[in-house]
Design a protein around this motif. Structure first.
Motif, PDB file in Angstrom:
ATOM      1  N   MET A 169     -16.856  -7.874 -15.756  1.00  0.00           N
ATOM      2  CA  MET A 169     -17.008  -7.244 -14.617  1.00  0.00           C
ATOM      3  C   MET A 169     -15.561  -7.471 -13.698  1.00  0.00           C
ATOM      4  O   MET A 169     -14.993  -6.601 -12.964  1.00  0.00           O
ATOM      5  N   VAL A 170     -15.196  -8.783 -14.032  1.00  0.00           N
ATOM      6  CA  VAL A 170     -13.983  -9.155 -13.511  1.00  0.00           C
ATOM      7  C   VAL A 170     -12.927  -8.335 -13.793  1.00  0.00           C
ATOM      8  O   VAL A 170     -11.745  -7.741 -13.175  1.00  0.00           O
ATOM      9  N   ALA A 171     -12.675  -8.021 -15.076  1.00  0.00           N
ATOM     10  CA  ALA A 171     -11.752  -7.237 -15.921  1.00  0.00           C
ATOM     11  C   ALA A 171     -11.783  -5.625 -15.227  1.00  0.00           C
ATOM     12  O   ALA A 171     -10.618  -5.163 -14.897  1.00  0.00           O
ATOM     13  N   VAL A 172     -12.904  -5.218 -15.003  1.00  0.00           N
ATOM     14  CA  VAL A 172     -13.413  -3.965 -14.658  1.00  0.00           C
ATOM     15  C   VAL A 172     -12.773  -3.778 -13.264  1.00  0.00           C
ATOM     16  O   VAL A 172     -12.059  -2.801 -12.529  1.00  0.00           O
ATOM     17  N   LEU A 173     -13.134  -4.731 -12.256  1.00  0.00           N
ATOM     18  CA  LEU A 173     -12.793  -4.627 -11.126  1.00  0.00           C
ATOM     19  C   LEU A 173     -11.327  -4.982 -10.733  1.00  0.00           C
ATOM     20  O   LEU A 173     -10.660  -4.108  -9.868  1.00  0.00           O
ATOM     21  N   LEU A 174     -10.554  -5.480 -11.718  1.00  0.00           N
ATOM     22  CA  LEU A 174      -9.167  -5.717 -11.491  1.00  0.00           C
ATOM     23  C   LEU A 174      -8.516  -4.233 -11.701  1.00  0.00           C
ATOM     24  O   LEU A 174      -7.507  -3.807 -11.062  1.00  0.00           O
ATOM     25  N   ASN A 175      -8.869  -3.545 -12.827  1.00  0.00           N
ATOM     26  CA  ASN A 175      -8.364  -2.369 -13.132  1.00  0.00           C
ATOM     27  C   ASN A 175      -8.563  -1.099 -11.998  1.00  0.00           C
ATOM     28  O   ASN A 175      -7.778  -0.303 -11.778  1.00  0.00           O
ATOM     29  N   LEU A 178      -6.342  -1.967  -9.430  1.00  0.00           N
ATOM     30  CA  LEU A 178      -4.811  -1.420  -9.573  1.00  0.00           C
ATOM     31  C   LEU A 178      -4.832  -0.157  -9.793  1.00  0.00           C
ATOM     32  O   LEU A 178      -4.105   0.650  -8.890  1.00  0.00           O
ATOM     33  N   GLY A 179      -5.930   0.827 -10.170  1.00  0.00           N
ATOM     34  CA  GLY A 179      -5.853   2.137 -10.134  1.00  0.00           C
ATOM     35  C   GLY A 179      -6.000   2.747  -8.463  1.00  0.00           C
ATOM     36  O   GLY A 179      -5.349   3.550  -8.110  1.00  0.00           O
ATOM     37  N   ILE A 180      -6.874   2.209  -7.702  1.00  0.00           N
ATOM     38  CA  ILE A 180      -6.771   2.585  -6.364  1.00  0.00           C
ATOM     39  C   ILE A 180      -5.563   2.362  -5.521  1.00  0.00           C
ATOM     40  O   ILE A 180      -5.104   3.166  -4.741  1.00  0.00           O
ATOM     41  N   TYR A 181      -4.843   1.170  -6.000  1.00  0.00           N
ATOM     42  CA  TYR A 181      -3.776   0.851  -5.482  1.00  0.00           C
ATOM     43  C   TYR A 181      -2.490   1.904  -5.754  1.00  0.00           C
ATOM     44  O   TYR A 181      -1.946   2.395  -4.827  1.00  0.00           O
ATOM     45  N   PHE A 182      -2.440   2.213  -6.785  1.00  0.00           N
ATOM     46  CA  PHE A 182      -1.478   3.261  -7.403  1.00  0.00           C
ATOM     47  C   PHE A 182      -1.693   4.537  -6.713  1.00  0.00           C
ATOM     48  O   PHE A 182      -0.907   5.307  -6.440  1.00  0.00           O
ATOM     49  N   ASP A 183      -3.112   4.976  -6.628  1.00  0.00           N
ATOM     50  CA  ASP A 183      -3.513   6.158  -6.193  1.00  0.00           C
ATOM     51  C   ASP A 183      -3.125   6.361  -4.865  1.00  0.00           C
ATOM     52  O   ASP A 183      -2.535   7.490  -4.153  1.00  0.00           O
ATOM     53  N   SER A 184      -2.904   5.134  -3.993  1.00  0.00           N
ATOM     54  CA  SER A 184      -2.669   5.191  -2.511  1.00  0.00           C
ATOM     55  C   SER A 184      -1.135   4.868  -2.237  1.00  0.00           C
ATOM     56  O   SER A 184      -0.643   5.428  -1.104  1.00  0.00           O
ATOM     57  N   PHE A 185      -0.528   4.074  -3.067  1.00  0.00           N
ATOM     58  CA  PHE A 185       0.741   3.704  -2.794  1.00  0.00           C
ATOM     59  C   PHE A 185       1.864   4.301  -3.703  1.00  0.00           C
ATOM     60  O   PHE A 185       2.959   4.746  -3.418  1.00  0.00           O
ATOM     61  N   SER A 186       1.591   3.940  -4.960  1.00  0.00           N
ATOM     62  CA  SER A 186       2.498   4.573  -6.006  1.00  0.00           C
ATOM     63  C   SER A 186       3.809   3.544  -6.027  1.00  0.00           C
ATOM     64  O   SER A 186       4.849   4.227  -6.284  1.00  0.00           O
ATOM     65  N   HIS A 187       3.780   2.421  -5.421  1.00  0.00           N
ATOM     66  CA  HIS A 187       4.985   1.572  -5.567  1.00  0.00           C
ATOM     67  C   HIS A 187       4.627   0.248  -5.629  1.00  0.00           C
ATOM     68  O   HIS A 187       3.685  -0.249  -5.478  1.00  0.00           O
ATOM     69  N   VAL A 188       5.721  -0.609  -6.304  1.00  0.00           N
ATOM     70  CA  VAL A 188       5.309  -1.962  -6.395  1.00  0.00           C
ATOM     71  C   VAL A 188       6.681  -2.585  -5.932  1.00  0.00           C
ATOM     72  O   VAL A 188       7.768  -2.376  -6.257  1.00  0.00           O
ATOM     73  N   PHE A 189       6.713  -3.422  -4.964  1.00  0.00           N
ATOM     74  CA  PHE A 189       7.779  -4.290  -4.309  1.00  0.00           C
ATOM     75  C   PHE A 189       8.840  -3.239  -3.906  1.00  0.00           C
ATOM     76  O   PHE A 189      10.000  -3.411  -4.158  1.00  0.00           O
TER      77      PHE A 189
END
Length: 357
Positions: A169-175, A178-189
């Motif tokens: 469950m922890v691993a799925v939540l992290l994925n 991460l997927g929602i983050y990249f769907d919203s921003f598509s950038h890191v640092f």
């Protein structure tokens, strides 16, 4: 729990600690032929965990459907009361199960039992409470933060239980986070990422999760038993190889050549070669080797399919691809069967050497 026992027994067998003629007997100890009691226990566990999942989902849907009819205090009272009930149930159930054991930092009965079911219910309520706080007070947090915080807050539950389902469950939540983050921003640092780079990041993140649990299982330290989660190791490795395979299919069919594709070929081949070498020679296991061969077959077929778009004879290319798929799969299955025989022979020799000493 059965998967863990069988995995440990196979590991002992490959290390030469169990004689080949005793392997079946050892497997029967870990997974005996089911009797009436075993079937009743299986049904009880299924009913228990499905009931916990349905209860958590029911509470969440009840809150959503009656959002306007319920006062804020009532909403928080329902979620927090259930959370307290689950935590109290875990404490009581674990106390009853361990009355004869001295308190120490060791793994609990990390299986499909009542204490872990209570922790699973508490984990679901943590997510519901976080969503309720964000929706009620309109904190302005991004959706990915909900799942990230959810994973962080239930991390102690996973460590306490050492239970595969909670770690999964922890691993799925992290994925998901991460997927929602990249769907919203598509950038890191501040660096803008393309879709192909995001796929590579997913592959590396899941590979890191696999390596983390593999090292935590192999190293000798007080909390070693709490990280023996074969399901998480297998699932994270599968997600990693699927992501990297998808990456290579993207690279093969990238007709625009907007990025330097050579780096992705290097990344893919390096990861596949490392996984193959590790599980072929250092820690023999068929499952990772099967995933690597499947990924390589998919990549080869993708390269040939790319030629289909550039060929003037599509029927001939289809026939060639079909023959190559049959040849690749048959060759892979034959080689894996030979490797299984080799692993068994090496384990037998190791056991004989240990007996001579």
């Amino acid at each position: 729990m059965i998967i863990r026992k069988r995995s440990e027994i196979w590991q002992w067998f490959t290390e030469g600690k169990i004689a080949p003629n005793n392997l079946n007997a050892a497997m029967l100890v870990a997974y005996p032929y089911p009797n009436e009691h075993n079937w009743l226990q299986l049904i009880a566990n299924l009913v228990l965990f499905v009931g916990i999942l349905l209860l958590g989902a029911g509470v969440i849907f009840f809150m959503a459907f009656n959002w306007d009819a319920l006062a804020n205090l009532t909403k928080f009272a329902i979620i927090e009361s259930l959370f307290v009930v689950f935590i109290g149930g875990f404490y009581l159930a674990n106390g009853v199960a361990n009355t004869s054991k001295p308190p120490k930092f060791s793994a609990l009965n990390a299986g499909w039992n009542l204490p872990n079911a209570m922790l699973l219910g508490a984990s679901i309520m943590v997510g519901a409470l976080l969503a309720l706080v964000g929706q009620t007070y309109q904190t302005g947090a991004d959706p990915w933060q909900l799942f990230a915080l959810w994973a962080v807050f239930i991390l102690p539950f996973a460590v306490i239980a050492g239970f595969d389902l909670l770690w999964l469950m922890v691993a799925v939540l992290l994925n998901v986070s991460l997927g929602i983050y990249f769907d919203s921003f598509s950038h890191v640092f501040g660096l803008l990422l393309e879709d192909i780079q995001i796929i590579a990041i997913f592959g590396l993140v899941n590979l890191s999760i696999h390596l983390l649990f593999t090292l935590a299982r192999k190293l000798t330290w007080p909390a070693q038993l709490r990280f023996q989660c074969p399901a998480v190791e297998a699932t994270s490795l599968l997600a990693s190889i699927v992501s990297l395979t998808w990456l290579m299919i993207w690279v093969v069919f990238d007709f625009d050549f907007t990025v330097n594709l050579g780096y992705y070929w290097l990344l893919y081949l390096t990861v596949m070669a490392t996984i193959f070498a590790w599980y072929r020679y250092r820690s023999p296991a068929l499952y990772p080797l099967t995933l690597v061969l499947t990924s390589l077959c998919a990549t080869i077929v993708s390269i040939l399919s790319r030629g289909l778009f550039e060929s003037h004879d599509p029927i001939g290319i289809f026939l060639l691809i079909a023959m190559i798929i049959v040849g690749l799969t048959s060759g892979s299955l034959y080689w894996l069967k030979q490797i299984q025989t080799e692993f068994t022979a090496k384990a037998q020799l190791s056991h004989e050497d240990a007996s001579d000493e």
